[in-house]
Design a protein around this motif. Structure first.
Motif, short mmCIF file in Angstrom:
data_model
loop_
_atom_site.label_atom_id
_atom_site.label_comp_id
_atom_site.label_asym_id
_atom_site.label_seq_id
_atom_site.Cartn_x
_atom_site.Cartn_y
_atom_site.Cartn_z
N GLU A 21 50.05 36.33 24.58
CA GLU A 21 48.84 36.13 25.38
C GLU A 21 48.59 37.30 26.33
OE1 GLU A 21 48.91 32.30 27.26
OE2 GLU A 21 49.62 31.28 25.45
N MET A 22 49.62 38.12 26.59
CA MET A 22 49.43 39.29 27.44
C MET A 22 48.67 40.39 26.73
SD MET A 22 53.29 39.92 28.83
CE MET A 22 54.46 38.60 29.19
N LEU A 23 48.84 40.48 25.42
CA LEU A 23 48.40 41.67 24.69
C LEU A 23 46.89 41.87 24.70
CD1 LEU A 23 50.99 41.52 21.76
CD2 LEU A 23 51.20 42.58 24.02
N PRO A 24 46.07 40.83 24.64
CA PRO A 24 44.62 41.06 24.78
C PRO A 24 44.25 41.63 26.15
CG PRO A 24 45.03 38.92 23.77
CD PRO A 24 46.35 39.43 24.25
N ILE A 25 45.01 41.27 27.18
CA ILE A 25 44.77 41.84 28.52
C ILE A 25 44.99 43.34 28.49
CG2 ILE A 25 45.68 41.91 30.88
CD1 ILE A 25 46.26 38.90 30.60
N PHE A 26 46.08 43.75 27.84
CA PHE A 26 46.38 45.18 27.76
C PHE A 26 45.31 45.90 26.93
CE2 PHE A 26 51.16 43.84 27.78
CZ PHE A 26 51.00 43.35 29.06
N GLU A 27 44.88 45.26 25.86
CA GLU A 27 43.86 45.86 25.00
C GLU A 27 42.55 46.06 25.76
OE1 GLU A 27 42.88 44.99 20.46
OE2 GLU A 27 42.00 43.47 21.78
N ARG A 28 42.14 45.05 26.52
CA ARG A 28 40.90 45.18 27.30
C ARG A 28 41.00 46.33 28.29
NH1 ARG A 28 40.90 39.46 26.88
NH2 ARG A 28 41.98 39.15 28.85
N PHE A 29 42.14 46.45 28.95
CA PHE A 29 42.31 47.53 29.91
C PHE A 29 42.20 48.89 29.24
CE2 PHE A 29 45.22 50.63 31.84
CZ PHE A 29 44.59 50.80 33.05
N MET A 30 42.84 49.03 28.09
CA MET A 30 42.82 50.32 27.39
C MET A 30 41.41 50.71 26.96
SD MET A 30 45.87 51.53 27.50
CE MET A 30 45.88 52.84 26.26
N ASN A 31 40.53 49.75 26.80
CA ASN A 31 39.18 50.02 26.33
C ASN A 31 38.14 50.15 27.44
OD1 ASN A 31 39.42 50.21 23.43
ND2 ASN A 31 39.95 48.05 23.43
N LEU A 32 38.59 50.05 28.68
CA LEU A 32 37.65 50.20 29.80
C LEU A 32 37.18 51.65 29.88
CD1 LEU A 32 39.38 48.12 32.62
CD2 LEU A 32 37.39 47.48 31.26
N SER A 33 35.90 51.85 29.99
CA SER A 33 35.36 53.21 30.10
C SER A 33 35.41 53.72 31.53
CB SER A 33 33.92 53.25 29.58
OG SER A 33 33.10 52.36 30.33
N VAL B 216 36.61 52.33 35.74
CA VAL B 216 37.11 51.26 36.60
C VAL B 216 36.60 51.46 38.02
CG1 VAL B 216 39.19 49.93 37.18
CG2 VAL B 216 39.20 51.35 35.15
N ASN B 217 35.39 51.97 38.13
CA ASN B 217 34.79 52.17 39.45
C ASN B 217 33.78 51.09 39.79
OD1 ASN B 217 36.24 54.55 39.88
ND2 ASN B 217 34.71 55.79 38.81
N GLU B 218 33.20 50.48 38.77
CA GLU B 218 32.18 49.48 39.02
C GLU B 218 32.80 48.17 39.51
OE1 GLU B 218 30.00 49.00 35.44
OE2 GLU B 218 29.49 51.13 35.26
N ARG B 219 32.08 47.48 40.38
CA ARG B 219 32.60 46.24 40.97
C ARG B 219 32.90 45.19 39.91
NH1 ARG B 219 29.04 44.96 46.44
NH2 ARG B 219 29.69 46.80 47.63
N SER B 220 32.02 45.09 38.91
CA SER B 220 32.22 44.06 37.89
C SER B 220 33.48 44.34 37.07
CB SER B 220 31.01 43.99 36.97
OG SER B 220 30.78 45.23 36.32
N VAL B 221 33.75 45.61 36.83
CA VAL B 221 34.94 45.99 36.06
C VAL B 221 36.20 45.74 36.89
CG1 VAL B 221 36.16 47.88 34.93
CG2 VAL B 221 33.67 47.68 34.71
N ILE B 222 36.15 46.10 38.16
CA ILE B 222 37.30 45.86 39.05
C ILE B 222 37.60 44.37 39.12
CG2 ILE B 222 38.09 45.98 41.44
CD1 ILE B 222 36.49 48.62 41.68
N ALA B 223 36.54 43.56 39.22
CA ALA B 223 36.73 42.11 39.28
C ALA B 223 37.34 41.59 37.98
CB ALA B 223 35.39 41.42 39.55
N ALA B 224 36.93 42.15 36.85
CA ALA B 224 37.47 41.72 35.56
C ALA B 224 38.95 42.08 35.44
CB ALA B 224 36.68 42.37 34.42
N VAL B 225 39.33 43.27 35.90
CA VAL B 225 40.74 43.67 35.87
C VAL B 225 41.56 42.76 36.79
CG1 VAL B 225 42.38 45.51 36.42
CG2 VAL B 225 40.22 46.06 35.27
N ALA B 226 41.03 42.45 37.95
CA ALA B 226 41.73 41.56 38.88
C ALA B 226 41.97 40.19 38.26
CB ALA B 226 40.94 41.43 40.18
N ARG B 227 40.95 39.67 37.57
CA ARG B 227 41.11 38.36 36.91
C ARG B 227 42.18 38.43 35.82
NH1 ARG B 227 35.42 38.34 37.42
NH2 ARG B 227 35.19 39.08 35.26
N ASP B 228 42.20 39.51 35.07
CA ASP B 228 43.22 39.65 34.03
C ASP B 228 44.62 39.74 34.63
OD1 ASP B 228 41.89 39.38 31.65
OD2 ASP B 228 41.54 41.52 31.34
#
Length: 457
Positions: free
Chosen positions: A218-230, A232-244
């Motif tokens: 269950e961890m691995l999709p979290i890592f995959e999403r992070f690797m695909n982030l273009s 990490v400056n936008e608020r919505s992206v930061i919030a998504a990383v925090a949730r993960d």
């Protein structure tokens, strides 16, 4: 072993193996998304395969049949109990038959990862049965792996780029079959195909390892999403990383609970004396020699260890835990930390399937910790994830103490001949990979603690 470049390792396996999707280097003009599937990672089961390996066929049933019979006629060489004594003659006959086998041409094996992996499981299991059922010998006496085993095993291991010795993959990832193939994969719908000791302790240890792998998936999709982030400056992206990261805390806590569940159904005394010796590899007191191997060839022969689980390595890579002590982090490593084998985790990678080693290399090419250092909003959820991993390692120390360190001081079971049956000049407080347990586990815990980001960094 000669370790090739990460990309070459997997592409070589792919060469004539159409059933393996593998890593392809990205083009700078058209970057490809980071995909777990590329590294033989299942979206539901992670590093654990969703389908079991099929048994070998044709001439290679010779190996399969010997593996089945081994569990019925062999006991540990040190075991001096009544059952072991009764099986001595049949055990020696098994070994004599193996030495007299023809050397099967392993190049005739179908050149597919699933076939080669099954061959590795069978041959390394036969090797460990052969070695560890031998009667005790004087310290320093070499153990010769006979040609009918050594030649095909060295070929298969070379094709897979894995050591010619039992690994975590052989005992856990590839050592099972469905009870009912019509039902989905689950712990209740699988049985382990080889148990060296035949004990519930060994069976339950494998089951616990599978449970940790499936939860860790269950961890691995979290890592995959992070690797695909273009970005990490936008608020919505930061919030998504925090949730993960918050999700990651929950998953790691559940893996910790699974580990502590060992106390419920894995008897420490049985695990220590009847099971773990079977997984051990070569050591200086009884070095293994591969008959027919190239002159001066050397191999990784530590044996199987839970430290070879790719899922925990992936978590370390994602959080950037520095086990090598190369980073200047606080608090400084203790003297005991410095005496520990700082290359242990890197060495354990060499025992993993090649595709998973490549995955870890690629995952390490983007640093979450560096992003967190310049993103204050991520520091609290990141530190919470590190704390969860530190709690896991605190629990691992307690389990290692109970199952290995304390048992090393215990008296062997009377059913195996008691204390008189076992050599007294052996350091039995080492882990299944031949490493000092207490020092290594504490060093791993302390390295995790140093990963936390302080407010003044």
């Amino acid at each position: 072993m000669n370790v090739s470049s990460p990309v070459h390792i997997v592409n070589r396996l792919r060469g004539s193996a159409a059933d393996l999707t593998t890593y392809r280097p990205t083009r700078s003009d058209c970057p490809e998304p980071f995909s777990n599937r590329v590294f033989d990672i299942n979206p539901d089961t992670g590093f654990f395969p969703a389908q079991p390996l099929k048994k070998l066929t044709d001439a290679f049933t010779l190996w399969e049949d010997a593996l089945i019979s081994a569990g019925h006629v062999l006991k540990l060489g040190e075991d001096k109990g009544d059952e072991a004594r009764a099986k001595r003659a049949s055990g020696e006959h098994w070994r004599q038959q193996l030495r007299a086998w023809p050397v099967l041409d392993a190049t005739r094996l179908e050149n597919k990862p699933c076939v080669l992996r099954r061959a590795h499981v069978v041959l390394t299991s036969l090797q460990h049965y052969y070695v560890h059922s031998l009667p005790s010998r004087p310290t320093g006496t070499s153990i010769v792996i006979p040609k009918p085993l050594s030649i095909p095993l060295l070929h298969v291991s070379s094709k897979l780029d894995m050591p010619p010795v039992l690994t975590f993959a052989d005992t856990v990832l590839w050592n099972w079959e469905f009870i009912n193939p019509e039902l989905p994969i689950s712990l209740s719908n699988m049985r382990f195909t080889n148990l060296f000791s035949g004990t519930d302790a060994e069976r339950n240890f494998y089951a616990l390892s599978v449970a940790a792998e499936l939860k860790g998936a269950e961890m691995l999709p979290i890592f995959e999403r992070f690797m695909n982030l273009s970005c990490v400056n936008e608020r919505s992206v930061i919030a998504a990383v925090a949730r993960d990261l918050e999700r990651l805390v929950g998953i790691v806590n559940e893996v910790s609970d699974i580990l502590q569940g060992a106390r419920n159904n894995i008897d420490p005394h049985t695990f220590y004396w009847a099971c773990r010796t079977w997984w051990n590899g070569s050591n200086a007191s009884a070095p293994w020699v591969f008959e027919g191997a190239p002159p001066n060839a050397s191999y990784e022969l530590g044996g199987a260890s839970a430290g070879q689980s790719s899922v925990m390595h992936a978590l370390d890579v994602f959080l950037d835990v520095d086990h090598t002590l190369k980073q200047a982090r606080q608090p400084p490593p203790s003297e005991e930390n410095r005496r520990a084998n700082t290359g242990f985790m890197e060495r354990m990678r060499r025992y993993m399937p090649a595709e998973h080693r490549v995955y870890l290399t690629q995952l390490g090419k983007r640093s979450l910790r560096e992003i967190v250092l310049r993103t204050p909003a991520l520091q609290e959820p990141y530190n919470a994830a590190v704390d969860a991993l530190k709690r896991f390692r605190d629990g691992h120390i307690r389990i290692g103490t109970l199952y290995i360190i304390s048992q090393a001081r215990s008296t062997p079971p009377a059913s195996m001949g008691g204390a008189a049956a076992f050599r007294q000049d052996v350091d039995r407080s080492l882990g299944t990979g031949g490493n000092p347990v207490g020092m290594l586990l504490k060093a791993g815990r302390d390295a995790t603690q140093r990963t936390k980001i302080a407010h003044d960094e």
